[in-house]
Design a protein around this motif. Structure first.
Motif, PDB file in Angstrom:
ATOM      1  N   UNK A 299      14.291   4.449   4.460  1.00  0.00           N
ATOM      2  CA  UNK A 299      12.841   4.590   4.350  1.00  0.00           C
ATOM      3  C   UNK A 299      12.518   4.494   2.871  1.00  0.00           C
ATOM      4  N   UNK A 300      11.938   3.369   2.489  1.00  0.00           N
ATOM      5  CA  UNK A 300      11.637   3.124   1.077  1.00  0.00           C
ATOM      6  C   UNK A 300      10.204   2.657   0.936  1.00  0.00           C
ATOM      7  N   UNK A 301       9.711   2.719  -0.282  1.00  0.00           N
ATOM      8  CA  UNK A 301       8.377   2.206  -0.579  1.00  0.00           C
ATOM      9  C   UNK A 301       8.365   0.714  -0.276  1.00  0.00           C
ATOM     10  N   UNK A 302       7.337   0.231   0.403  1.00  0.00           N
ATOM     11  CA  UNK A 302       7.230  -1.190   0.733  1.00  0.00           C
ATOM     12  C   UNK A 302       7.017  -2.001  -0.531  1.00  0.00           C
ATOM     13  N   UNK A 303       7.707  -3.114  -0.623  1.00  0.00           N
ATOM     14  CA  UNK A 303       7.578  -4.030  -1.755  1.00  0.00           C
ATOM     15  C   UNK A 303       7.578  -5.445  -1.217  1.00  0.00           C
ATOM     16  N   UNK A 304       7.042  -6.350  -1.988  1.00  0.00           N
ATOM     17  CA  UNK A 304       7.187  -7.764  -1.638  1.00  0.00           C
ATOM     18  C   UNK A 304       8.560  -8.172  -2.121  1.00  0.00           C
ATOM     19  N   UNK A 305       9.359  -8.769  -1.244  1.00  0.00           N
ATOM     20  CA  UNK A 305      10.696  -9.198  -1.651  1.00  0.00           C
ATOM     21  C   UNK A 305      11.101 -10.415  -0.856  1.00  0.00           C
TER      22      UNK A 305
ATOM     23  N   UNK B  69       8.465   8.051  17.493  1.00  0.00           N
ATOM     24  CA  UNK B  69       9.338   8.767  16.558  1.00  0.00           C
ATOM     25  C   UNK B  69       8.617   9.040  15.233  1.00  0.00           C
ATOM     26  N   UNK B  70       8.027   8.006  14.653  1.00  0.00           N
ATOM     27  CA  UNK B  70       7.381   8.172  13.355  1.00  0.00           C
ATOM     28  C   UNK B  70       6.040   8.893  13.452  1.00  0.00           C
ATOM     29  N   UNK B  71       5.416   8.877  14.617  1.00  0.00           N
ATOM     30  CA  UNK B  71       4.164   9.615  14.800  1.00  0.00           C
ATOM     31  C   UNK B  71       4.394  11.120  14.680  1.00  0.00           C
ATOM     32  N   UNK B  72       5.643  11.559  14.844  1.00  0.00           N
ATOM     33  CA  UNK B  72       5.953  12.983  14.658  1.00  0.00           C
ATOM     34  C   UNK B  72       5.740  13.406  13.197  1.00  0.00           C
ATOM     35  N   UNK B  73       5.788  12.444  12.274  1.00  0.00           N
ATOM     36  CA  UNK B  73       5.590  12.732  10.852  1.00  0.00           C
ATOM     37  C   UNK B  73       4.116  12.633  10.462  1.00  0.00           C
ATOM     38  N   UNK B  74       3.369  11.784  11.179  1.00  0.00           N
ATOM     39  CA  UNK B  74       1.950  11.578  10.894  1.00  0.00           C
ATOM     40  C   UNK B  74       1.443  10.354  11.629  1.00  0.00           C
ATOM     41  N   UNK B  75       0.121  10.205  11.747  1.00  0.00           N
ATOM     42  CA  UNK B  75      -0.456   9.069  12.483  1.00  0.00           C
ATOM     43  C   UNK B  75      -0.019   7.713  11.933  1.00  0.00           C
ATOM     44  N   UNK B  76       0.462   6.841  12.826  1.00  0.00           N
ATOM     45  CA  UNK B  76       0.920   5.490  12.482  1.00  0.00           C
ATOM     46  C   UNK B  76      -0.218   4.522  12.756  1.00  0.00           C
ATOM     47  N   UNK B  77      -0.557   3.691  11.766  1.00  0.00           N
ATOM     48  CA  UNK B  77      -1.635   2.715  11.974  1.00  0.00           C
ATOM     49  C   UNK B  77      -1.113   1.313  12.281  1.00  0.00           C
TER      50      UNK B  77
ATOM     51  N   UNK C 230      -1.423   6.562   8.372  1.00  0.00           N
ATOM     52  CA  UNK C 230      -2.825   6.802   8.067  1.00  0.00           C
ATOM     53  C   UNK C 230      -2.989   7.372   6.660  1.00  0.00           C
ATOM     54  N   UNK C 231      -1.990   8.149   6.216  1.00  0.00           N
ATOM     55  CA  UNK C 231      -2.133   8.750   4.893  1.00  0.00           C
ATOM     56  C   UNK C 231      -0.865   8.578   4.051  1.00  0.00           C
ATOM     57  N   UNK C 232      -1.079   8.606   2.750  1.00  0.00           N
ATOM     58  CA  UNK C 232      -0.014   8.422   1.768  1.00  0.00           C
ATOM     59  C   UNK C 232       1.013   9.549   1.814  1.00  0.00           C
ATOM     60  N   UNK C 233       0.574  10.775   2.102  1.00  0.00           N
ATOM     61  CA  UNK C 233       1.476  11.931   2.088  1.00  0.00           C
ATOM     62  C   UNK C 233       2.621  11.756   3.084  1.00  0.00           C
ATOM     63  N   UNK C 234       2.343  11.193   4.249  1.00  0.00           N
ATOM     64  CA  UNK C 234       3.389  10.975   5.249  1.00  0.00           C
ATOM     65  C   UNK C 234       4.402   9.969   4.732  1.00  0.00           C
ATOM     66  N   UNK C 235       3.906   8.867   4.165  1.00  0.00           N
ATOM     67  CA  UNK C 235       4.802   7.848   3.608  1.00  0.00           C
ATOM     68  C   UNK C 235       5.635   8.444   2.474  1.00  0.00           C
TER      69      UNK C 235
ATOM     70  N   UNK D 271       0.840  -1.204   0.000  1.00  0.00           N
ATOM     71  CA  UNK D 271       0.000   0.000   0.000  1.00  0.00           C
ATOM     72  C   UNK D 271       0.874   1.252   0.000  1.00  0.00           C
ATOM     73  N   UNK D 272       0.372   2.304  -0.591  1.00  0.00           N
ATOM     74  CA  UNK D 272       1.098   3.570  -0.676  1.00  0.00           C
ATOM     75  C   UNK D 272       1.388   4.156   0.699  1.00  0.00           C
ATOM     76  N   UNK D 273       0.612   3.796   1.701  1.00  0.00           N
ATOM     77  CA  UNK D 273       0.811   4.313   3.065  1.00  0.00           C
ATOM     78  C   UNK D 273       1.860   3.518   3.850  1.00  0.00           C
ATOM     79  N   UNK D 274       2.339   2.421   3.298  1.00  0.00           N
ATOM     80  CA  UNK D 274       3.262   1.504   3.995  1.00  0.00           C
ATOM     81  C   UNK D 274       4.678   1.709   3.466  1.00  0.00           C
ATOM     82  N   UNK D 275       5.628   1.854   4.384  1.00  0.00           N
ATOM     83  CA  UNK D 275       7.023   1.994   3.990  1.00  0.00           C
ATOM     84  C   UNK D 275       7.875   0.915   4.652  1.00  0.00           C
ATOM     85  N   UNK D 276       8.968   0.609   3.986  1.00  0.00           N
ATOM     86  CA  UNK D 276      10.011  -0.265   4.523  1.00  0.00           C
ATOM     87  C   UNK D 276      10.958   0.626   5.319  1.00  0.00           C
ATOM     88  N   UNK D 277      11.341   0.201   6.517  1.00  0.00           N
ATOM     89  CA  UNK D 277      12.299   0.946   7.327  1.00  0.00           C
ATOM     90  C   UNK D 277      13.414  -0.019   7.710  1.00  0.00           C
TER      91      UNK D 277
END
Length: 189
Positions: free
Chosen positions: A160-166, A107-115, A136-141, A86-92
């Motif tokens: 911090x990268x876009x999440x992918x199946x790997x 830490x990451x909640x400072x950027x936006x709501x974490x679900x 919660x939203x794509x803009x934060x990711x 999902x666009x809201x999910x990132x790899x860290x």
């Protein structure tokens, strides 16, 4: 990973009758984090797959997909909105071994709501140095992905990268990739 077949069966019976539960187990006797559920009817299985985005077991989202033959004869239909990518999910990656999920969330909640936070561990429970964070939203990711190589956690640069199946990657591979990215960023300056 600590789920029992009885607990899995109890969860899936909320959709309808279950014929069989088969959790995959490693050489150490621990469940490997996935398995197969056979339902008594195709209608029940469809209820589970139709509920794809909302399937949560013991507080965590789980991917529930129809089992398809491995022989390539079945067309694998991609999901329009796969929560794993999902666009809201990132790899860290590049996180310290002793990472605390609550501190990471703060830490990451400072950027936006974490679900959701999904930290990855080896079969023996050792943290692998990476995980996935869903906002919660794509803009934060998007913001964090754009900052790749410049995001810090406890004084250390992290991926911090876009999440992918790997496929499974070693910590050394992740650290080498981070070093390469940092070197490229340094060469640009």
């Amino acid at each position: 990973k600590g789920a029992s077949e009885a607990a899995v069966q109890e969860y899936f019976e909320t959709f309808g009758p279950v014929h069989k539960v088969e959790l995959k187990v490693g050489e150490d006797g621990q469940t490997r984090g996935f398995g197969f559920v056979t339902f008594k009817s195709a209608e029940t299985a469809k209820k589970v797959t139709d509920n794809y985005k909302e399937n949560r077991f013991q507080g965590r989202w789980i991917a529930c997909e129809a089992c398809v033959p491995q022989d390539g004869q079945h067309e694998n239909k991609a999901r329009d909105s796969d929560p794993l990518t999902a666009q809201e999910r990132i790899f860290v990656g590049g996180l310290p071994r002793d990472v605390d999920e609550q501190k990471l969330r703060a830490h990451f909640a400072e950027f936006g709501p974490v679900t959701d936070i999904d930290l990855k561990h080896d079969n023996d429970g050792t943290f692998r140095g990476f995980g996935f964070i869903t906002f919660q939203d794509k803009a934060t990711a998007d913001f964090l992905v754009e900052q790749h190589g410049h995001t810090m956690y406890e004084g250390k640069a992290i991926h911090c990268k876009r999440a992918q199946k790997f496929d499974r990657v070693s910590r050394a591979e992740l650290e080498a990739e981070l070093e390469e990215d940092q070197k490229k960023d340094g060469d640009k300056k």
